[in-house]
Scaffold this motif. Structure first.
Motif, mmCIF file in Angstrom:
data_model
loop_
_atom_site.group_PDB
_atom_site.id
_atom_site.type_symbol
_atom_site.label_atom_id
_atom_site.label_comp_id
_atom_site.label_asym_id
_atom_site.label_seq_id
_atom_site.Cartn_x
_atom_site.Cartn_y
_atom_site.Cartn_z
ATOM 1 N N ARG A 68 -4.713 -52.743 -28.701
ATOM 2 C CA ARG A 68 -3.460 -52.040 -28.404
ATOM 3 C C ARG A 68 -3.708 -50.828 -27.528
ATOM 4 N NH1 ARG A 68 -2.005 -49.768 -32.930
ATOM 5 N NH2 ARG A 68 -3.891 -50.641 -33.846
ATOM 6 N N GLU A 70 -2.005 -47.282 -26.288
ATOM 7 C CA GLU A 70 -0.898 -46.339 -26.506
ATOM 8 C C GLU A 70 -0.917 -45.333 -25.385
ATOM 9 O OE1 GLU A 70 -0.888 -44.338 -30.271
ATOM 10 O OE2 GLU A 70 -0.511 -46.214 -31.352
ATOM 11 N N GLN A 72 -0.212 -42.284 -23.224
ATOM 12 C CA GLN A 72 0.334 -40.951 -23.439
ATOM 13 C C GLN A 72 0.311 -40.223 -22.100
ATOM 14 O OE1 GLN A 72 -1.936 -39.375 -26.707
ATOM 15 N NE2 GLN A 72 -0.724 -40.617 -28.124
ATOM 16 N N CYS A 76 -4.733 -42.799 -22.129
ATOM 17 C CA CYS A 76 -4.253 -44.020 -22.727
ATOM 18 C C CYS A 76 -5.139 -44.250 -23.940
ATOM 19 C CB CYS A 76 -4.432 -45.125 -21.674
ATOM 20 S SG CYS A 76 -3.541 -46.615 -21.982
#
Ligand code: CDP
Ligand code: CDP
Ligand code: CDP
Length: 222
Positions: A68, A70, A72, A76
């Motif tokens: 995954r 995420e 930001q 990342c």
């Protein structure tokens, strides 16, 4: 401006991830670091001690792994299952194995599907090796970002020095050249400029200047 899909491909150290982050911040797009996904898979291979010639073990990992991203503001975060591997995937050990892992068709098939799913709403910038050719052949804008081996090695050398690392310029230049060679000559999805990609050579441009050039092209398309 319409929400575009932007593909940035190019060799190691060309500035893809840094420039993509600057751009994503400026236009409030999501930055998707596909190299981080190949690094995360490689981290798991090393963690489990899987032999890459063991097709069944590789296939099992492909079927079960949960990678995954995420994204930001300026980084990342990367997870494999519950484990955050954002830092762990940047080690030299992962770097030296990632090109061999990324050459496996089963691995690419899985990660490409994930990348396409993440990109489907638009407003995204993906960087990698095969974004314009394989992952997003319909991207609104395709950039092939490149720079000379010398300027790429010099930039990395500065990074390593800033972190107190001991690698020499020669070692870094050799590692970059070796990865260029493997990434461009593999059978599956080699690093290759898409026919409709625009070449941006940033050997003599800084990050902001490079982002300006690409932003100008985005405005033309949007
Ligand atoms: O940041 P750097 O250019 O060093 O590499 P990266 O983008 O983190 O990618 C690491 C490796 O993953 C590359 O050397 C390629 O072997 C592979 N890769 C790939 O095959 N396809 C992609 N779309 C992205 C990365
Ligand atoms: O993602 P990729 O491997 O293509 O490169 P990067 O990790 O974004 O960039 C490698 C290094 O070059 C970073 O330290 C960037 O800050 C630096 N860089 C630069 O100084 N000037 C540019 N025009 C592009 C990158
Ligand atoms: O490209 P990005 O900034 O995302 O990651 P990085 O920390 O700069 O590391 C990615 C690549 O830089 C590795 O694949 C190596 O080729 C090179 N590198 C290296 O050769 N030696 C290091 N100590 C650190 C990075």
């Amino acid at each position: 401006m319409r929400k575009l899909t932007v593909a940035i491909d190019g060799p190691a150290g060309a500035g893809k991830s840094s420039v993509a982050k600057v751009l994503a911040n400026r236009v409030h797009y999501l930055y998707i670091d596909t190299g981080a996904m190949y690094r995360a898979f490689t981290w798991a291979v090393l963690e489990k001690g899987i032999d890459l010639s063991d097709e069944k073990a590789v296939r099992d990992l492909v079927d079960t792994i949960d990678i995954r991203l995420e994204p930001q503001a300026d980084l990342c975060r990367v997870y494999v299952g519950p484990t955050e591997v954002t830092e762990a995937i940047r080690t030299q050990r992962v770097s030296s194995h990632v090109s061999a892992v990324a050459a496996l068709a089963v691995v690419r098939e899985k990660l490409v599907k994930l990348q396409q799913a993440m990109a489907k709403e638009g407003g995204v910038i993906l960087d990698g090796r095969d974004i314009g050719t394989v992952v997003l052949p319909q991207a609104d804008l395709k950039i092939f970002l490149t720079a000379s081996v010398d300027s790429r090695a010099r930039r990395r050398y500065l990074e390593v020095q800033a972190k107190g690392g001991s690698e020499t310029y020669e070692e870094i230049a050799a590692s970059i050249a070796a990865r260029d060679d493997m990434d461009s000559h593999r059978t599956v999805s080699p690093l290759k400029k898409a026919d409709d990609a625009i070449v941006v050579d940033n050997s003599d441009l800084d990050l902001e200047q490079t982002a300006d050039v690409i932003l100008g092209l985005m405005k033309e398309r949007g």
